[in-house]
Enzyme design. Structure first.
Site, PDB file in Angstrom:
ATOM      1  N   VAL A 121      -4.513   9.855   4.301  1.00 18.64           N
ATOM      2  CA  VAL A 121      -4.113  11.096   4.962  1.00 18.64           C
ATOM      3  C   VAL A 121      -4.038  10.753   6.443  1.00 18.64           C
ATOM      4  O   VAL A 121      -5.036  10.414   7.073  1.00 18.64           O
ATOM      5  CB  VAL A 121      -5.107  12.234   4.704  1.00 18.64           C
ATOM      6  CG1 VAL A 121      -4.655  13.503   5.422  1.00 18.64           C
ATOM      7  CG2 VAL A 121      -5.249  12.489   3.211  1.00 18.64           C
TER       8      VAL A 121
ATOM      9  N   ASN B 271       3.692 -13.696   6.849  1.00 20.43           N
ATOM     10  CA  ASN B 271       4.362 -14.822   6.207  1.00 20.43           C
ATOM     11  C   ASN B 271       5.391 -15.487   7.114  1.00 20.43           C
ATOM     12  O   ASN B 271       5.064 -15.828   8.247  1.00 20.43           O
ATOM     13  CB  ASN B 271       4.981 -14.361   4.882  1.00 20.43           C
ATOM     14  CG  ASN B 271       3.920 -13.844   3.929  1.00 20.43           C
ATOM     15  OD1 ASN B 271       2.832 -14.391   3.855  1.00 20.43           O
ATOM     16  ND2 ASN B 271       4.224 -12.780   3.208  1.00 20.43           N
TER      17      ASN B 271
ATOM     18  N   GLY C 265      -7.407   3.497  10.630  1.00 18.80           N
ATOM     19  CA  GLY C 265      -8.302   4.496  11.198  1.00 18.80           C
ATOM     20  C   GLY C 265      -8.886   4.095  12.537  1.00 18.80           C
ATOM     21  O   GLY C 265      -8.565   3.040  13.094  1.00 18.80           O
TER      22      GLY C 265
END
Length: 634
Positions: A299, A496, A547
């Protein structure tokens, strides 16, 4: 004796004369006399206090440009304690080798929190093999390829790396073909395996009315496409390309983001640079969360574009603080009825949570509405309003939800939805909560028909973003097509074999198609903050870092603060478009599966969005000391 001494003296004189001639020739070839004369004359007229310092500065400008002399690869640990690749660049500067910089690239491996031990062990072996191969490539072939090249020649470096990688891919294909030939000669041909059939659709209950959804026969789900092959050791290419770009920036006394902007704009410095809008993960309610809800892996909160990066983070930290309090506070018990029971549980279920690798709390929720209502309630208590002061995005991670035995998505434990039903679910969700302005990976990449359906239904109201569902950057550039699956934008990551030139090309392609670019971090991040500079220099719309917890993620937010402050001081900070969310003005219009329906009144949970920074946003920010009124965008 005298004659012998005179002979030795003549010989010495001739040798000295020869040496003088050689010295004169050497200095003249390098234009030393003229330059020395000019330098001494200019120094006399300037008469600097630090004569030798002035001379040293002048001589350093005459020195040859630095060239790469050695590239070193090392096996180090990322933010989760897992192995990853570090690359160091050494340059020859004024005849001496010098260590200029080091970078750490994050691996492409996903983090499986509740995976089976066998899967974890197999991935650990694969990861270790990838790192050790990358280290070997860097320390042997790549360092030899790049010796003598100036770090400022990014295009040349990237071309050499691409050629090297292409040769490795060819070698790998030849090896596999040889192995297949040997295997075909030794292994008998197995009998064909009959794929299991999908269970029949549930029988219609007697008396049940037929709706429009029932008129559509459920199609079998498209089979899962094989994963794109990732060559073992390929992360060496991306890491070396980034390290060279950072080396060039350091040697030129420029920040990396400015060098990337010059690379993107053909060495023309843009007048303004914008800091990407934040996508900050506030909670995780995905497949690995302890509750029944699976649909919302992340969220995500998007602060109002009128706030600075630091102001937006301060606001979200305040919201996160209240989320933590909610989790720590036990719910009040329900009052029992006279009969001694209330027909259900004696109290509300306590919301629990733990810190995830994404830098946000993994919270146990049982319904789709719960996390949104929690944030909505906290915002109301803080005097904020969803859809006005901040918006939401949902990372659905649909590829993790598919139950292949049933051919449906398990959005909640025990609740299965077909691909067609998922379209209706998302439409209902956006109708109910119009503050959600982005859906990330709402379907698997194979469900192309549903990507088209949801884009047609919601594309004018929220961003439909392909993350895992999108192809790799190298594949997108090879195809030249970013429209499959149909989406509003893409999440790009530096992993990569992706070089700096590849990042410039893919962002140019995204811009040319009027899509939005989201620069994302990987699941297993390191403390290297270079990707923030890449996002700013490339001019992407959003940046998704996870976060506001865990050091490897917070360090990137701190880097964003620093870049924003530098741009403000230099007067080169560009503003985001005042109508950054172009669809926000249409949020009051209800949308059905077939398109736009009649407008409806805003009810509970429906916010009237605004586009500019309003008095509520400024009042909140001022109250909590996060706004400088003269710097707030209006």
């Amino acid at each position: 004796m005298g004659e012998e001494g005179g002979g030795r003296s003549c010989g010495t004189t001739r040798e000295l004369q020869k040496l003088k001639q050689q010295a004169m020739k050497y200095y003249q070839q390098n234009d030393v006399p003229r330059r020395l004369e000019e330098l001494l004359n200019s120094t006399f007229y300037l008469q600097p206090d630090d004569v030798y310092g002035h001379l040293a500065n002048c001589f350093s400008k005459l020195a040859k440009p630095p060239t790469i002399c050695k590239v070193v690869g090392k096996n180090v640990l990322d933010g989760l304690g897992l192995p990853t690749l570090q690359v160091e660049i050494f340059c020859t500067i004024q005849n001496f080798p010098k260590n200029i910089c080091s970078v750490v690239i994050s691996s492409h491996f996903e983090v499986h929190e509740n995976a089976l031990p066998e899967l974890v062990e197999a991935e650990e072996l694969e990861r270790n093999d990838a790192i050790s191969t990358a280290v070997q490539w860097v320390n042997e072939a790549i360092t030899a390829e790049l010796q003598g090249i100036e770090p400022s020649n990014q295009a040349e470096v990237d071309q050499l790396l691409r050629t090297f990688f292409a040769n490795k891919v060819k070698e790998d294909q030849e090896r596999k073909e040889l192995e297949n030939i040997v295997e075909d000669l030794t292994v008998p041909i197995p009998l064909p395996i009959v794929p299991p059939t999908l269970p029949p659709p549930p029988a219609k209950k007697k008396g049940q009315k037929q709706g429009w959804k029932d008129t559509l026969l459920e199609k079998p789900i498209p089979p899962e496409e094989p994963a794109e092959p990732i060559l073992c050791g390929s992360m060496a290419i991306g890491a070396v390309s980034l390290a060279v770009a950072k080396t060039s920036a350091i040697l030129g006394n420029n920040p990396l983001y400015l060098n990337m902007a010059l690379l993107k704009h053909n060495q023309e410095q843009p007048k303004k640079l914008t800091v990407p809008l934040l996508m900050v993960s506030l909670a995780s309610c995905g497949k690995s969360s302890p509750g029944k809800l699976n649909l919302m892996k992340e969220v995500i909160c998007i602060p109002h574009p009128g706030l600075s990066t630091k102001q937006g983070v301060e606001m979200l930290l305040e919201i996160q603080k209240h989320v933590n309090k909610t989790i720590e506070t036990p719910p009040p018990p329900k009052t029992e009825t006279k009969k001694g029971h209330n027909g259900g549980k004696r109290g509300q279920q306590q919301i629990t949570g733990k810190m995830s690798h994404l830098g946000c709390l993994t919270i146990s929720f049982d319904t789709i509405e719960q996390p949104i209502l929690l944030i909505q309630g906290i915002c109301a208590n803080l005097g904020l309003e969803l859809g006005t002061n901040l918006h939401l995005a949902i990372n659905c991670a649909a590829h993790e939800l598919m139950d292949f035995s049933k051919g449906k998505y398990e959005v909640m434990m025990g609740t299965l939805k077909s691909a067609a039903e998922m379209v209706d679910l998302y439409v209902d969700l956006i109708n109910k909560y119009p503050s959600i302005i982005a859906l990330i990976d709402p379907f698997r990449k194979e469900d192309l028909e549903q990507w088209d359906s949801i884009y047609n239904a919601l594309g004018s109201r929220c961003y439909i973003i392909a993350g895992t569902a999108s192809k790799s950057i190298s594949k997108l550039l090879e195809d030249g097509n970013i429209s499959i699956p149909r989406a509003s934008g893409l999440i790009i990551k530096h992993t990569n074999q992706t070089t700096m030139s590849d990042l410039v090309e893919i962002t140019n392609l995204i811009d040319s198609k009027k899509h939005i670019a989201v620069f994302g971090s990987t699941e297993g991040e390191s403390a290297d903050d270079s990707l923030v500079d890449l996002a700013v220099g490339l001019g992407v719309r959003f940046i998704k870092l996870g976060g506001l917890s865990r050091g490897e993620r917070v360090t990137k937010y701190n880097r964003l603060f620093t870049i924003e402050e530098e741009l403000v001081q230099n007067g080169t900070l560009g503003r985001h478009c005042s109508r950054c969310f172009h669809f926000a003005m249409n949020k009051r219009t209800k949308v059905g599966r077939g398109g736009i329906a009649a407008p409806r009144r805003e009810g509970r949970g429906i916010q009237r969005p605004q586009i500019h920074a309003d008095s509520t946003t400024m009042a909140f920010a001022t109250k909590h000391g996060v706004v400088s009124m003269d710097r707030l965008f209006t």
